[in-house]
Design an enzyme around this catalytic site. Structure first.
Site, PDB file in Angstrom:
ATOM      1  N   MET A 138      -3.120 -12.423 -30.327  1.00  0.00           N
ATOM      2  CA  MET A 138      -4.396 -12.872 -30.131  1.00  0.00           C
ATOM      3  C   MET A 138      -5.485 -11.446 -30.285  1.00  0.00           C
ATOM      4  O   MET A 138      -6.456 -11.503 -30.159  1.00  0.00           O
ATOM      5  CB  MET A 138      -4.584 -13.523 -28.877  1.00  0.00           C
ATOM      6  CG  MET A 138      -3.954 -14.839 -28.783  1.00  0.00           C
ATOM      7  SD  MET A 138      -4.659 -15.902 -27.584  1.00  0.00           S
ATOM      8  CE  MET A 138      -4.702 -15.077 -26.053  1.00  0.00           C
ATOM      9  N   GLY A 139      -5.001 -10.482 -30.974  1.00  0.00           N
ATOM     10  CA  GLY A 139      -5.594  -9.218 -31.180  1.00  0.00           C
ATOM     11  C   GLY A 139      -5.777  -8.530 -29.905  1.00  0.00           C
ATOM     12  O   GLY A 139      -5.007  -8.552 -29.009  1.00  0.00           O
ATOM     13  N   HIS A 187       1.731  -4.352 -28.187  1.00  0.00           N
ATOM     14  CA  HIS A 187       1.642  -5.104 -29.300  1.00  0.00           C
ATOM     15  C   HIS A 187       2.270  -4.222 -30.359  1.00  0.00           C
ATOM     16  O   HIS A 187       3.203  -4.637 -31.060  1.00  0.00           O
ATOM     17  CB  HIS A 187       0.423  -5.534 -29.768  1.00  0.00           C
ATOM     18  CG  HIS A 187      -0.439  -6.505 -29.024  1.00  0.00           C
ATOM     19  ND1 HIS A 187      -1.364  -6.309 -28.197  1.00  0.00           N
ATOM     20  CD2 HIS A 187      -0.040  -7.697 -28.809  1.00  0.00           C
ATOM     21  CE1 HIS A 187      -2.024  -7.205 -27.609  1.00  0.00           C
ATOM     22  NE2 HIS A 187      -1.034  -8.095 -27.955  1.00  0.00           N
ATOM     23  N   SER A 194      -4.020  -7.415 -22.736  1.00  0.00           N
ATOM     24  CA  SER A 194      -5.362  -7.308 -23.275  1.00  0.00           C
ATOM     25  C   SER A 194      -6.342  -7.609 -22.365  1.00  0.00           C
ATOM     26  O   SER A 194      -7.692  -7.395 -22.387  1.00  0.00           O
ATOM     27  CB  SER A 194      -5.431  -8.155 -24.383  1.00  0.00           C
ATOM     28  OG  SER A 194      -4.270  -8.071 -25.647  1.00  0.00           O
ATOM     29  N   VAL A 228       5.884  -3.091 -22.164  1.00  0.00           N
ATOM     30  CA  VAL A 228       5.350  -1.642 -21.920  1.00  0.00           C
ATOM     31  C   VAL A 228       4.482  -1.454 -20.916  1.00  0.00           C
ATOM     32  O   VAL A 228       3.655  -2.377 -20.661  1.00  0.00           O
ATOM     33  CB  VAL A 228       4.880  -1.499 -23.444  1.00  0.00           C
ATOM     34  CG1 VAL A 228       4.141  -0.069 -23.246  1.00  0.00           C
ATOM     35  CG2 VAL A 228       5.434  -1.521 -24.356  1.00  0.00           C
TER      36      VAL A 228
HETATM   37  O1  PAF Z   1       0.876 -14.284 -26.121  1.00  0.00           O
HETATM   38  C1  PAF Z   1      -0.083 -14.393 -27.205  1.00  0.00           C
HETATM   39  O2  PAF Z   1      -0.817 -13.734 -27.420  1.00  0.00           O
HETATM   40  C2  PAF Z   1      -0.349 -15.961 -27.637  1.00  0.00           C
HETATM   41  O3  PAF Z   1      -0.194 -16.827 -26.461  1.00  0.00           O
HETATM   42  C3  PAF Z   1       0.171 -16.235 -28.998  1.00  0.00           C
HETATM   43  C4  PAF Z   1       1.742 -16.412 -28.732  1.00  0.00           C
HETATM   44  C5  PAF Z   1      -0.156 -15.302 -29.948  1.00  0.00           C
HETATM   45  C6  PAF Z   1      -0.249 -17.658 -29.490  1.00  0.00           C
HETATM   46  O4  PAF Z   1      -1.618 -17.970 -29.346  1.00  0.00           O
END
Ligand code: PAF
Length: 284
Positions: free
Chosen positions: A30-31, A37, A186, A176
């Protein structure tokens, strides 16, 4: 790095990569990218020829009153980080592109979604599994990388891919942590300085619980109670749940039998910010 905002282009880009003989690694996010990430992207890069990152704040997985509108969306910075990490394709659709009509179809995984986050946020996992299915359908055959930080989500998505014969191999990646033990998320940016300092209570409690099991405690309820007690000693923290579950079924367990892999899982609130963390233990 290609930055794509339509479903059609995304599908064609990854179909093209496979036609050229490349394997695809998908990293759904979700950025608001952080080192957690980047570790998923690194794992995908190690295993696959082409890494596709998706950035989409999925409204379906937020209930009314949750942090959908406040959710951080630093797109420019995310794109810089993605490029530096070696991503080949970024898919960043708008809500209207992902959901041109209100969705009448929803993907639901039974059982694994009943407790913990599923109980605390009743519509959450259907939102996750629905959007992840759409992303898997668009991406096509690939490996998809998910963090163990959201351990229940990882279990749910893995089960969904298996049950629905989705042509995706779900790969679990380790949590992490910051140097003091706080799991990267986030949502950590929402924490005040005081709450950030206090948030170390999650990893410390889990560590303590794991040590109890490794030290011979064989009643999971005693361990779970100790986790609650430990969090209770931090006045800024409000425990939502602390469970010791079977790592495969996510069912809370009573007796800790030797050889069983268990997961200590907890969610703690600091003001309105919910932090999730977990730790795996193999009972000696
Ligand atoms: O973990 C996340 O960031 C979200 O739940 C995902 C897997 C991208 C689905 O929107």
């Amino acid at each position: 790095m290609q930055v794509i905002s339509t479903k059609d282009q995304f599908r064609r880009s990854l179909d093209g990569a496979r036609l050229a003989g490349h394997t695809v690694g998908l990293v759904p996010t979700m950025g608001a990218l952080h080192a957690g990430h980047i570790s998923l992207i690194d794992a995908a890069r190690r295993d696959c020829d082409v890494v596709a990152l998706t950035i989409f704040v999925n409204p379906l997985q937020f209930a009314a009153g949750e942090d959908l509108s406040a959710y951080p969306r630093p797109l420019e910075r995310d794109l810089e980080l993605a490029e530096a990490a070696g991503v080949s394709v970024v898919f960043t659709p708008t809500d209207a592109e992902m959901y041109p009509k209100p969705t009448a179809t929803s993907v639901h995984v039974d059982g694994l979604t009943a407790l913990m986050e599923g109980a605390a946020r009743p519509s959450h996992f259907d939102g996750v599994t629905t959007v992840v299915t759409k992303l898997f359908n668009l991406a096509g055959p690939c490996r998809a990388y998910f963090g163990e930080k959201d351990f229940q989500q990882l279990a749910v998505v893995t089960r969904m891919a298996a049950d629905l014969d989705q042509p995706v191999e779900v790969i679990a990646c380790p949590i992490v942590r910051e140097s003091d033990g706080l799991a990267l998320s986030s949502r950590n940016i929402y924490l005040s300085a005081e709450d950030r300092a206090a948030a170390v209570v999650l990893s410390r409690s889990l560590e303590h619980g794991a040590e109890m099991i490794l030290g011979g405690e064989r009643d999971a309820r005693v361990v779970a109670a100790k986790l609650s007690e430990f969090v209770g000693e931090e006045p800024r923290a409000q425990l939502e749940y602390a469970e010791v579950v079977d790592a495969a079924s996510l069912v809370p367990i009573g007796d800790l039998r030797s050889g069983t892999t268990v997961r200590l899982i907890m969610t703690v609130r600091f003001g309105t910010t919910r932090l999730l963390d977990n730790r795996g233990v193999v009972v000696p």
